[in-house]
Write an enzyme that holds these catalytic residues in place. Structure first.
Site, short mmCIF file in Angstrom:
data_model
loop_
_atom_site.label_atom_id
_atom_site.label_comp_id
_atom_site.label_asym_id
_atom_site.label_seq_id
_atom_site.Cartn_x
_atom_site.Cartn_y
_atom_site.Cartn_z
N ASN A 23 1.14 -1.18 -0.22
CA ASN A 23 0.11 -0.01 0.41
C ASN A 23 0.98 1.30 -0.60
OD1 ASN A 23 -1.13 2.11 1.07
ND2 ASN A 23 -2.61 1.40 2.05
N GLU A 168 -10.43 -10.12 2.26
CA GLU A 168 -10.28 -8.99 2.22
C GLU A 168 -11.40 -8.10 2.70
OE1 GLU A 168 -7.17 -6.71 2.99
OE2 GLU A 168 -6.35 -8.57 3.61
N HIS A 245 -6.28 -3.43 -3.29
CA HIS A 245 -7.60 -4.11 -2.94
C HIS A 245 -8.37 -3.79 -4.26
CE1 HIS A 245 -7.59 -3.44 1.76
NE2 HIS A 245 -7.44 -5.11 1.08
N CYS A 362 -13.08 2.71 0.58
CA CYS A 362 -12.91 2.19 1.89
C CYS A 362 -13.16 2.12 3.03
CB CYS A 362 -10.94 2.32 1.97
SG CYS A 362 -9.84 2.05 1.04
O1 SUG Z 1 -5.45 -2.66 4.91
N1 SUG Z 1 -3.78 1.02 5.45
C1 SUG Z 1 -5.16 -0.19 4.55
C2 SUG Z 1 -6.31 0.53 3.93
C3 SUG Z 1 -7.54 0.00 3.53
C4 SUG Z 1 -8.06 0.75 2.73
N2 SUG Z 1 -8.58 -0.18 1.50
C5 SUG Z 1 -9.62 -0.59 0.88
N3 SUG Z 1 -9.24 0.03 -0.08
N4 SUG Z 1 -10.75 -1.46 1.03
C6 SUG Z 1 -4.59 -1.30 4.39
O2 SUG Z 1 -3.80 -1.73 3.74
C7 SUG Z 1 -1.79 1.32 6.97
C8 SUG Z 1 -2.43 0.89 8.23
C9 SUG Z 1 -0.50 1.84 8.99
O3 SUG Z 1 0.51 1.71 7.70
O4 SUG Z 1 -0.57 2.57 9.26
C10 SUG Z 1 -3.40 0.30 6.72
O5 SUG Z 1 -3.36 -0.72 7.30
#
Ligand code: SUG
Length: 439
Positions: A23, A168, A245, A362
């Site tokens: 991510n 997920e 995702h 999200c």
């Molecule tokens: O799972 N970010 C989440 C973002 C989720 C996004 N959801 C969707 N696309 N539906 C993840 O990657 C980052 C937390 C951190 O780095 O502190 C985080 O968990």
């Protein structure tokens, strides 16, 4: 049948710990000072904006973080304050147990509306989120919240899928519909039994989170009609560009599918979706976005596809993150209403969440319900302007302005969180045994 968006209320420990390899935003904001109060108020402003568009809105409560039971299970013992002090010498573990990631409720569960399920009930399966340590601790509390909020005989709650099969939730699930039953699309990035047949490539840079087998379990559990259910492989190229995702590269609602040309591995994927929808009388409109219009890297930057596509009073509306107001995405959006049935574009500021890779889509779990099913929902979690006012006042009373990674071991933070969540259970009438610390 009407869709309600259940947004995650952003919790008091919202921070940037870089916990989600794959991510891009999470990695690039690691260690930054976060602003929990601003984050939660941005989330509530989004809920208010959606309500203003005439879209019904619900809320899901944050989880208890730092989660002391998780830290104990990781071997840190003693009184809570000692646990925090010991864990502070293992910053990634402490950050994982403190993450407010439950805010991204598109990952809380997969939900199938009653019209799609063999028994005529609404089915929920909490996602196991086993790909990431900080997210793998969410399913128990998410399941508990869903059971409490959707507790009438209209609703069926399943256990999460076996953890080795990464799931997920709704972030990899799209439903197309016209009237009555819909077509449900599940998108996966890997197979637990090795590369699935026909796969031409595997991601090289970043891991694929969703297993095909997990999606298949969910579809079976929900009693979906196999003829109306599709399982498609996400493209390795997209995953390697930071598309962790499917909701980072496609969004669908009713008969409209806004999708990047590199979303899927197989060339015939869009054709297959089209044909399945046509077989069941859904006149699918696919807006296929070309790489030369919005490149994959630009899609990951702007989060165009993580917009919410909603049936507003004014017509079909795309609710986009404010980052879409710049660059190639902005030019694309300007022309979108002239080439699709998406009539309106709205830009919203959820920057605090965006810096963790969490856009508008999200932050919400979609639950489509009939009038009768809706009357079985725990009403205090359905929002109106007054309830949002009360939640804003609650945030202002209990949240810190700023949070740094070293604040996570501050025992005062734990006390503040417990007081805040205790008050929230009263505000949302969730009972005095909703959180583990209350029991
Ligand atoms: O799972 N970010 C989440 C973002 C989720 C996004 N959801 C969707 N696309 N539906 C993840 O990657 C980052 C937390 C951190 O780095 O502190 C985080 O968990």
């Amino acid at each position: 049948m009407r869709e309600i968006n259940f947004d995650g209320l952003i919790g008091p420990t919202h921070g940037y710990a870089g916990l989600s390899h794959g991510n891009v935003a999470s990695a690039s904001n690691r260690g930054r000072v976060s602003r929990p109060r601003e984050a939660a108020l941005q989330g509530l402003a989004k809920m208010r904006a959606l309500l203003g568009l005439g879209v019904p809105q619900g809320v899901l409560p944050p989880h208890e973080r730092p989660h002391v039971p998780t830290l104990r299970a990781l071997g840190f013992s003693g009184a809570p304050k000692e646990v925090l002090e010991w864990a502070s010498r293992h910053p990634l573990l402490l950050a994982s147990a403190a993450s407010a990631s439950a805010m991204w409720t598109a990952n809380a569960a997969t939900v199938s509306p009653s019209a799609d399920c063999a028994d005529g009930k609404v089915h929920f399966t909490p996602a196991n989120l086993s790909a990431k340590v900080h997210r793998a601790i969410e399913p128990a509390q998410s399941g508990r919240a869903l059971k409490r909020i959707f507790s009438s005989a209209h609703f069926v709650h399943h256990a999460p899928v076996l953890a080795t099969m990464g799931d997920e939730g709704a972030a990899n699930h799209t439903r197309f519909h016209h009237e009555g039953a819909g077509v449900e699309l599940f998108v996966f990035g890997r197979s637990v039994f090795g590369p699935s047949s026909g796969a031409t490539a595997s991601p090289q840079r970043f891991p694929a989170r969703q297993a095909r087998e997990a999606s298949e379990v969910v579809a079976r559990m929900h009693g979906l009609d196999p003829a109306r259910t599709l399982f498609l492989r996400q493209s390795a190229r997209a995953i390697d560009a930071g598309v962790f995702h499917n909701d980072v590269i496609a969004v669908g609602h009713e008969h409209v599918h806004l999708v990047h040309e590199h979303a899927f591995e197989d060339d015939d994927a869009l054709e297959r979706i089209d044909k399945t929808c046509a077989d069941f009388g859904i006149p699918l409109e696919t807006v296929r976005v070309r790489e030369d219009e919005v490149a994959l890297a630009e899609a990951v930057r702007s989060y165009l596809f993580n917009s919410q596509l909603v049936r507003a009073e004014q017509g079909l509306t795309l609710v986009c993150p404010i980052e879409c107001g710049e660059g190639a995405t902005s030019a694309f959006l300007e022309a979108l209403p002239s080439r699709s049935s998406i009539e309106h574009i709205a830009l919203l500021d959820v920057r605090q969440s965006m810096r963790n890779g969490g856009g508008p889509a999200c932050l919400r779990l979609r639950v489509a319900l009939t009038e009768e099913e809706r009357s079985g929902v725990h009403a205090p979690c359905l929002l109106d302007g007054e309830k949002i006012d009360a939640l804003e006042a609650w945030v202002r009373a209990h949240y810190r302005e700023e949070l740094t990674p070293s604040d996570l071991s501050d025992p005062a933070l734990l006390d503040e969180v417990y007081v805040a969540l205790d008050a929230l259970t009263t505000l949302l009438a969730l009972g005095s045994d909703f959180y583990e610390f209350q029991r």
